[in-house]
Motif scaffolding. Structure first.
Motif, short mmCIF file in Angstrom:
data_model
loop_
_atom_site.label_atom_id
_atom_site.label_comp_id
_atom_site.label_asym_id
_atom_site.label_seq_id
_atom_site.Cartn_x
_atom_site.Cartn_y
_atom_site.Cartn_z
N THR A 2 -12.18 -2.46 -11.92
CA THR A 2 -11.96 -3.90 -11.96
C THR A 2 -10.71 -4.24 -12.76
O THR A 2 -9.97 -5.15 -12.40
N ARG A 4 -8.05 -2.46 -13.02
CA ARG A 4 -6.89 -2.14 -12.17
C ARG A 4 -6.68 -3.25 -11.13
O ARG A 4 -5.55 -3.66 -10.87
N THR A 5 -7.75 -3.73 -10.56
CA THR A 5 -7.67 -4.82 -9.58
C THR A 5 -7.12 -6.08 -10.24
O THR A 5 -6.27 -6.77 -9.68
N ASP A 6 -7.60 -6.37 -11.44
CA ASP A 6 -7.10 -7.53 -12.17
C ASP A 6 -5.61 -7.40 -12.45
O ASP A 6 -4.85 -8.37 -12.32
N GLU A 9 -3.73 -7.99 -9.20
CA GLU A 9 -3.71 -9.40 -8.85
C GLU A 9 -2.76 -10.18 -9.76
O GLU A 9 -2.04 -11.07 -9.29
#
Length: 68
Positions: A2, A4-6, A9
């Motif tokens: 999560t 890394r995704t944040d 984004e």
């Protein structure tokens, strides 16, 4: 994962903001170039008209101006 995704984004958001800023800058510069091109064209036409009527003479250092 999560985190890394944040990060991705957030990076994408920054990239999109930079792209919008650059796009705005290019659009503003295009408007300015268009405006300046029109002014240069106007000045060229004005100078051509002045030369055509013969009043666009240049006074050189060793010539007296016409009011003498």
């Amino acid at each position: 994962m999560t985190d890394r995704t944040d990060q991705l984004e957030e990076g994408l958001a920054h990239a999109l903001r930079a792209l919008d800023d650059l796009s705005e800058t290019v659009a503003r510069q295009d408007r300015e170039i268009t405006r300046l091109t029109a002014r240069v064209e106007m000045l060229l036409q004005r100078e051509a008209a002045r030369e055509a009527e013969g009043s666009g003479g240049v006074i050189f250092g060793d010539e007296k101006p016409p009011h003498y």
